[in-house]
Write a protein that holds these residues in place. Structure first.
Motif, short mmCIF file in Angstrom:
data_model
loop_
_atom_site.label_atom_id
_atom_site.label_comp_id
_atom_site.label_asym_id
_atom_site.label_seq_id
_atom_site.Cartn_x
_atom_site.Cartn_y
_atom_site.Cartn_z
N GLU A 287 -7.08 10.78 50.57
CA GLU A 287 -7.42 10.31 51.92
C GLU A 287 -7.10 11.33 52.98
O GLU A 287 -7.71 11.33 54.04
CB GLU A 287 -6.62 9.04 52.23
CG GLU A 287 -7.37 7.80 52.00
CD GLU A 287 -6.76 6.62 52.74
OE1 GLU A 287 -5.60 6.69 53.17
OE2 GLU A 287 -7.47 5.63 52.84
N HIS A 288 -6.14 12.19 52.69
CA HIS A 288 -5.77 13.20 53.68
C HIS A 288 -6.93 14.15 53.98
O HIS A 288 -6.98 14.76 55.04
CB HIS A 288 -4.54 13.98 53.23
CG HIS A 288 -3.27 13.19 53.38
ND1 HIS A 288 -2.62 13.07 54.59
CD2 HIS A 288 -2.57 12.45 52.50
CE1 HIS A 288 -1.56 12.31 54.43
NE2 HIS A 288 -1.49 11.91 53.17
N GLN A 289 -7.87 14.24 53.04
CA GLN A 289 -9.02 15.13 53.26
C GLN A 289 -10.00 14.58 54.30
O GLN A 289 -10.84 15.30 54.81
CB GLN A 289 -9.72 15.37 51.91
CG GLN A 289 -10.60 16.62 51.89
CD GLN A 289 -11.31 16.78 50.56
OE1 GLN A 289 -10.72 16.58 49.49
NE2 GLN A 289 -12.59 17.16 50.60
N ALA B 291 -2.40 9.73 57.97
CA ALA B 291 -1.25 10.38 58.58
C ALA B 291 0.02 9.95 57.86
O ALA B 291 0.33 8.76 57.80
CB ALA B 291 -1.15 9.99 60.06
N ASP B 292 0.73 10.90 57.27
CA ASP B 292 2.07 10.62 56.76
C ASP B 292 3.01 10.79 57.95
O ASP B 292 3.11 11.88 58.50
CB ASP B 292 2.47 11.60 55.65
CG ASP B 292 1.69 11.38 54.36
OD1 ASP B 292 1.07 10.31 54.22
OD2 ASP B 292 1.72 12.27 53.50
N VAL B 293 3.67 9.70 58.32
CA VAL B 293 4.49 9.73 59.54
C VAL B 293 5.95 9.48 59.22
O VAL B 293 6.29 8.92 58.17
CB VAL B 293 4.01 8.70 60.58
CG1 VAL B 293 2.55 8.92 60.95
CG2 VAL B 293 4.24 7.27 60.09
N TRP C 137 4.10 1.92 46.67
CA TRP C 137 4.33 1.69 48.10
C TRP C 137 4.61 3.01 48.81
O TRP C 137 5.54 3.73 48.43
CB TRP C 137 5.51 0.74 48.26
CG TRP C 137 5.82 0.34 49.67
CD1 TRP C 137 4.95 -0.12 50.60
CD2 TRP C 137 7.13 0.32 50.28
NE1 TRP C 137 5.63 -0.43 51.76
CE2 TRP C 137 6.96 -0.17 51.59
CE3 TRP C 137 8.41 0.65 49.84
CZ2 TRP C 137 8.03 -0.32 52.47
CZ3 TRP C 137 9.47 0.50 50.72
CH2 TRP C 137 9.28 0.02 52.02
N GLU C 138 3.81 3.31 49.83
CA GLU C 138 4.03 4.50 50.65
C GLU C 138 4.05 4.06 52.11
O GLU C 138 3.04 4.11 52.80
CB GLU C 138 2.91 5.53 50.44
CG GLU C 138 2.93 6.24 49.11
CD GLU C 138 2.02 7.47 49.06
OE1 GLU C 138 1.45 7.85 50.11
OE2 GLU C 138 1.90 8.05 47.98
N PRO C 139 5.22 3.62 52.59
CA PRO C 139 5.29 3.09 53.95
C PRO C 139 4.92 4.13 55.02
O PRO C 139 4.50 3.76 56.12
CB PRO C 139 6.75 2.66 54.10
CG PRO C 139 7.49 3.36 53.02
CD PRO C 139 6.52 3.54 51.89
N TRP C 140 5.04 5.38 54.68
CA TRP C 140 4.75 6.46 55.66
C TRP C 140 3.27 6.79 55.76
O TRP C 140 2.85 7.44 56.71
CB TRP C 140 5.51 7.73 55.24
CG TRP C 140 5.16 8.15 53.84
CD1 TRP C 140 4.06 8.88 53.44
CD2 TRP C 140 5.88 7.84 52.65
NE1 TRP C 140 4.06 9.04 52.07
CE2 TRP C 140 5.17 8.40 51.56
CE3 TRP C 140 7.07 7.13 52.39
CZ2 TRP C 140 5.60 8.29 50.23
CZ3 TRP C 140 7.49 7.02 51.07
CH2 TRP C 140 6.77 7.59 50.01
N HIS C 141 2.47 6.36 54.79
CA HIS C 141 1.06 6.79 54.77
C HIS C 141 0.21 5.77 55.53
O HIS C 141 -0.12 4.69 55.03
CB HIS C 141 0.58 6.92 53.32
CG HIS C 141 -0.85 7.38 53.19
ND1 HIS C 141 -1.20 8.63 52.70
CD2 HIS C 141 -2.02 6.77 53.47
CE1 HIS C 141 -2.53 8.75 52.69
NE2 HIS C 141 -3.04 7.61 53.15
N LEU C 142 -0.13 6.13 56.77
CA LEU C 142 -0.98 5.28 57.60
C LEU C 142 -2.40 5.79 57.54
O LEU C 142 -2.65 6.99 57.51
CB LEU C 142 -0.50 5.31 59.06
CG LEU C 142 0.97 4.98 59.29
CD1 LEU C 142 1.26 4.97 60.79
CD2 LEU C 142 1.34 3.65 58.66
ZN LIG Z 1 -0.16 10.43 52.58
#
Ligand SMILES: [Zn+2]
Length: 190
Positions: A99-101, A106-108, A154-159
């Motif tokens: 998805e970052h592509q 946004a990883d925050v 779970w990746e809470p930082w990946h919005l």
């Molecule tokens: Zn990410």
């Protein structure tokens, strides 16, 4: 034939996962000049950051935004070389499958964590975003216990920015993943 928005790389609703590759595979978005995100995600990031600041929940920072096909290819190769295919691919998406592509992910974290993502899930900033991020067009893309659907723990930082309309609709209907919302196949593996 017209593609559904979930299949269009430049759409805010594009769905990228282990079963769905970007088309074209080396797609690159237009990026904001001041931050490594596509412009709509950049505006939403700053609005969210201002609100968190106003509430005393910390200073939001971007740990990782847009990653190109080429850089994802390097990250993926390095992880697989170091850890083997299975463990390596749990940490790094194949190029064209991240998805970052899209420039919309946004990883925050917050500056008090030195912008490291590891403990972000236990912060009040995260809790507020999980409850209210839809008002800014964000979803927590890899929710708790939905690994069988998303392919990620779970990746809470990946919005993921999907726009206020869709994010709010998902929140109202209590549907947590794009796969479930659009009735797309689950993507636990490639
Ligand atoms: Zn990410």
């Amino acid at each position: 034939m017209r593609l559904h928005p979930t299949a269009k790389a430049e759409s805010l609703w594009v769905v990228v996962n282990k079963k769905r590759r970007l088309n074209p595979v080396a797609y690159g978005p237009v990026l904001h000049s001041k931050i490594n995100l596509a412009p709509p995600a950049a505006s939403a990031f700053w609005a969210l950051k201002a609100e968190l600041q106003r509430r005393g929940l910390g200073t939001l920072c971007l740990n990782s935004g847009y990653r190109s096909y080429g850089s994802q290819k390097s990250i993926h190769s390095a992880r697989v070389a170091a850890l083997g295919k299975v463990a390596g691919e749990n940490l790094a998406a194949r190029p064209g499958h991240s998805e970052h592509q899209t420039g919309l992910a946004a990883d925050v974290s917050i500056t008090s964590l030195e912008c490291r993502i590891g403990n972000f899930g236990s912060t009040d900033a995260y809790k507020w975003i999980a409850a209210n991020g839809h008002k800014y067009g964000f979803i927590v893309r890899y929710p708790w216990k939905l690994t069988d659907v998303t392919g990620y723990v779970w990746e809470p930082w990946h919005l993921r920015f999907v726009g206020k309309e869709l994010a709010t609709e998902m929140k109202n209907r209590k549907i947590k993943t794009l796969e479930q919302f659009f009735s797309l196949p689950s993507a636990p593996s490639y």
